[in-house]
Write an enzyme that holds these catalytic residues in place. Structure first.
Site, PDB file in Angstrom:
ATOM      1  N   ILE A   1      13.187 -11.116 -17.947  1.00 25.33           N
ATOM      2  CA  ILE A   1      13.402 -10.160 -19.028  1.00 25.33           C
ATOM      3  C   ILE A   1      14.714 -10.510 -19.720  1.00 25.33           C
ATOM      4  O   ILE A   1      15.747 -10.703 -19.068  1.00 25.33           O
ATOM      5  CB  ILE A   1      13.461  -8.717 -18.489  1.00 25.33           C
ATOM      6  CG1 ILE A   1      12.065  -8.251 -18.076  1.00 25.33           C
ATOM      7  CG2 ILE A   1      14.055  -7.765 -19.509  1.00 25.33           C
ATOM      8  CD1 ILE A   1      11.104  -8.032 -19.222  1.00 25.33           C
TER       9      ILE A   1
ATOM     10  N   CYS B   1       0.826  -1.194   0.000  1.00 23.82           N
ATOM     11  CA  CYS B   1       0.000   0.000   0.000  1.00 23.82           C
ATOM     12  C   CYS B   1       0.864   1.249   0.000  1.00 23.82           C
ATOM     13  O   CYS B   1       2.080   1.198  -0.045  1.00 23.82           O
ATOM     14  CB  CYS B   1      -0.904   0.007   1.233  1.00 23.82           C
ATOM     15  SG  CYS B   1      -1.851  -1.506   1.463  1.00 23.82           S
TER      16      CYS B   1
ATOM     17  N   SER C   1      11.391 -12.128  -4.785  1.00 17.11           N
ATOM     18  CA  SER C   1      12.650 -11.796  -5.452  1.00 17.11           C
ATOM     19  C   SER C   1      13.823 -12.360  -4.658  1.00 17.11           C
ATOM     20  O   SER C   1      13.679 -12.748  -3.500  1.00 17.11           O
ATOM     21  CB  SER C   1      12.808 -10.276  -5.592  1.00 17.11           C
ATOM     22  OG  SER C   1      13.347  -9.709  -4.415  1.00 17.11           O
TER      23      SER C   1
ATOM     24  N   LEU D   1      -3.561  -1.811  -1.966  1.00 20.08           N
ATOM     25  CA  LEU D   1      -3.430  -2.889  -2.936  1.00 20.08           C
ATOM     26  C   LEU D   1      -3.811  -4.156  -2.187  1.00 20.08           C
ATOM     27  O   LEU D   1      -3.087  -4.607  -1.292  1.00 20.08           O
ATOM     28  CB  LEU D   1      -1.997  -2.984  -3.472  1.00 20.08           C
ATOM     29  CG  LEU D   1      -1.697  -4.141  -4.439  1.00 20.08           C
ATOM     30  CD1 LEU D   1      -2.513  -4.008  -5.715  1.00 20.08           C
ATOM     31  CD2 LEU D   1      -0.206  -4.188  -4.766  1.00 20.08           C
TER      32      LEU D   1
END
EC number: 6.3.5.4
Length: 632
Positions: free
Chosen positions: A292, A2, A364, A51
């Site tokens: 990526i 949030c 992560s 969120l």
């Protein structure tokens, strides 16, 4: 995950302007697009952007305690909230929700300031206690979640999850802090507790702040946790082998609780691969992973990521980014709110963008290099220190000092011939040498970069003071542990975690970081340096423990990192932009720089005589910040 914001008037009891707090909160709507609400008391306003991750329909914020005594706004996740829920329920506390926010409230009511010792997770929160007429603020131990604040001349204490929340207040003075410009051009970021602004601050990791009505000014932040550095007995090899995977798996496991889609980054490096391996062993469904790639092989790790994805049969997504993906350059200043020079912010932004298409929460592998000595600079630092230990400073300084000044900067030569930085460092003590290694513009470079007027205004201040402050706390440790500790207090929080927080929250993505779970850190930092760094291999204890779980090529190949081809950009598609930005009027007339040296840095790079790409990127990001300041 949030965004929080608030205004707390130390002396005035009148109602806070609702439009003003709404304006501040709206600056961070990207951090919480699902909901936003407010709480008002005389002289107090708390704001929140949500969120939704856990208890999707419940746990609205700002949240009042059941007895209406206290109100909290909270950003983060408390991973042990269910255990605390049981403990507090047994003590008679009421719970009306199923999330972690109410746990913080009741923990405050039961334990007061000591409640932070009970919380395991990432967090930044503020609690207004009506009974005590105080505002209590806390930030998690490693600094995963940010907290910015300022005290205005009016007596208003304002705070937010991003610096842009503070600057939205019309009474905030945007005067730049002189010393943090020196810090930025040395380190590439503005280290805690300061910001680029004179009157705005970051609450340091592992600290709390208590404010009371009628306080005459800001009290000092209070440290409640630090990386343990006085361990009586380090871990032996057997303990490491038996416990590392078990402890890592537990840290990953508690971060897999979510009521929304969850996945992981998978770069192909050791740390993210380790997290994916643990996740795959903890759930029956395939793990969602994303990576990526770059259209230039030298910057592309996707084949290693694919190897891990194949081994664990993950739902793997890959997007390939052009080596000329520099469209984000103009967005970075707005994203970070102050000068920030890590160019890997670009691919980090892209991988967060990719992840958010499929999940709302991603794990992560950040922190593994700092915790287990994985960076190549630790090996070089250890080598330098072995020479320092044999030659006293009185002998090293007259020998290596002149060599450091005279030896040319030869970026294009093989590494063995690029000895300028090493010669400089050999003429310094342990901490100063490491600071020299970590600096983008080293002390002699900054002396040429800055104008005489600006150098005089510093009154002898150097960013080295930050490293010395932390180095003095751990001078009883070996050189590798000293460097690791300094990194955990500076580089990890100021660069790595800042990068991930802003890039992920720009996409309303929550990122969880199991390797720097504080209990895992407390255990892992006791691993002796010779178990982490041996035979030219960094992070050895971590890699050996992972051998049954990951391919040899993933574990022991050369580290690549999230690099972008800056040197080529500045000689090609960004060359014109480079000249226009770095030599712009706002840069040359700012009073900070020696214009002729700015010109020389660009010309030497564009001609191919030097690789000044890191320095030029640092300058370009500063110019971008100044331009944004002028426009806002």
């Amino acid at each position: 995950m949030c965004g929080i914001a608030g205004i707390f008037h130390l002396s005035d009891q009148t109602k806070i302007d609702a439009d003003l707090i709404a304006k501040m909160n709206d600056r961070q709507i990207h951090r919480g697009p699902d909901a936003g609400d407010y709480f008002f008391d005389p002289g107090v306003a708390l704001a929140h952007r949500r969120l939704s991750i856990i208890d999707l329909e419940g746990s609205p914020q700002p949240m009042l305690s059941a007895d209406k005594r206290a109100c909290v706004v909270f950003n983060g996740e408390i991973y042990n909230f269910k255990e605390l829920h049981k403990e507090l329920s047994a003590k008679g506390y009421t719970f009306n929700t199923h999330g972690d926010t109410e746990t913080i409230l009741n923990a405050w009511l039961e334990w007061g300031e000591e409640c932070v010792h009970k919380l395991r997770g990432m967090f930044a929160f503020a609690i207004w206690d009506r009974q005590k007429e105080c505002l209590f603020i806390a930030r998690d131990r490693l600094g995963i979640k940010p907290f910015f604040y300022s005290l205005l001349p009016s007596g208003e204490f304002i705070f937010g999850s991003e610096l842009k929340v503070i600057t939205a207040h019309p009474a905030f003075n945007r005067e730049l802090r002189n010393t943090t410009i020196e810090d930025y051009f040395s380190l590439g970021y503005v280290p805690e507790p300061h910001t680029i602004y004179h009157n705005a601050f970051k609450l340091p990791p592992g600290h709390t702040l208590m404010l009371h009505k009628a306080d005459k000014g800001l009290p000092e932040a209070k440290e409640y946790w630090d990386v343990p550095v006085n361990f009586a007995q380090p871990l032996d090899q057997k303990e490491i082998e038996e416990q590392l995977i078990e402890r890592l798996k537990e840290a990953v496991d508690i971060r897999m609780v979510a009521d929304v889609p969850l996945g992981s980054f998978l770069s192909g490096g050791v740390d993210s691969s380790a997290v994916v391996a643990m996740m795959s062993q903890l759930q029956s469904d395939p793990v969602n992973t994303c990576a990526i790639g770059f259209d230039v092989k030298a910057f592309n790790e996707t084949e290693y990521a694919q190897t891990v994805a194949d081994r664990y049969q993950t739902n793997h997504r890959v997007e390939v980014v052009s080596q000329d993906d520099f469209d984000l350059v103009d967005q970075l200043a707005n994203l970070y709110d102050e000068p920030y020079a890590d160019s890997s912010a670009i691919p980090t932004f892209r991988v967060c963008e990719l992840a958010r298409k499929h999940v709302t929460v991603a794990l992560s592998g950040d922190g593994g290099d700092e915790l287990f000595a994985g960076y190549s600079r630790y090996r070089l630092h250890k080598l330098e220190e072995s020479i320092r230990s044999k030659l006293p400073l009185g002998l090293r300084k007259p020998v290596f000092g002149p060599l450091g000044k005279l030896y040319p900067k030869i970026d294009w030569a093989p590494r063995i011939f690029r000895a300028k930085t090493t010669f400089q460092s050999m003429a310094m003590d342990t901490v100063e040498g490491y600071h020299n290694t970590m600096s983008i513009f080293r002390s002699d470079d900054r002396a040429k970069l800055f104008s005489d007027e600006y150098k005089r205004s510093l009154n002898g201040y150097s960013s080295l003071e930050i490293f010395k402050k932390y180095g003095d706390k751990v001078k009883h440790l070996d050189e590798t542990k000293i460097a690791q500790y300094i990194d955990m207090k500076t580089y990890l929080v100021g660069d790595i975690l800042t990068k991930v927080d802003r890039a992920s929250m720009a996409h309303s993505l929550e990122v969880r970081v199991p390797i720097i779970d504080h209990k895992f850190v407390e255990w892992a930092f006791k691993v002796p340096s010779d178990k982490n760094l041996a035979n030219g291999v960094g992070k050895l204890s971590f890699k050996k423990a992972l051998e049954p779980h990951l391919p040899h090529d993933v574990l022991y190949r050369k580290k690549m990192g999230f690099a972008v081809p800056l040197a080529n950009w500045f000689r090609g598609p960004l060359k014109e932009r480079l000249y226009e930005g770095v030599l712009s009027k706002q840069m040359t007339e700012s009073g900070y720089f020696n214009k002729s040296h700015l010109q020389r840095l660009i010309n030497d790079h564009v001609s191919g005589r030097r690789d000044n790409s890191a320095s030029l990127w640092t300058l370009m990001m500063f110019e971008s910040f100044l331009r944004q300041q002028k426009a806002s």
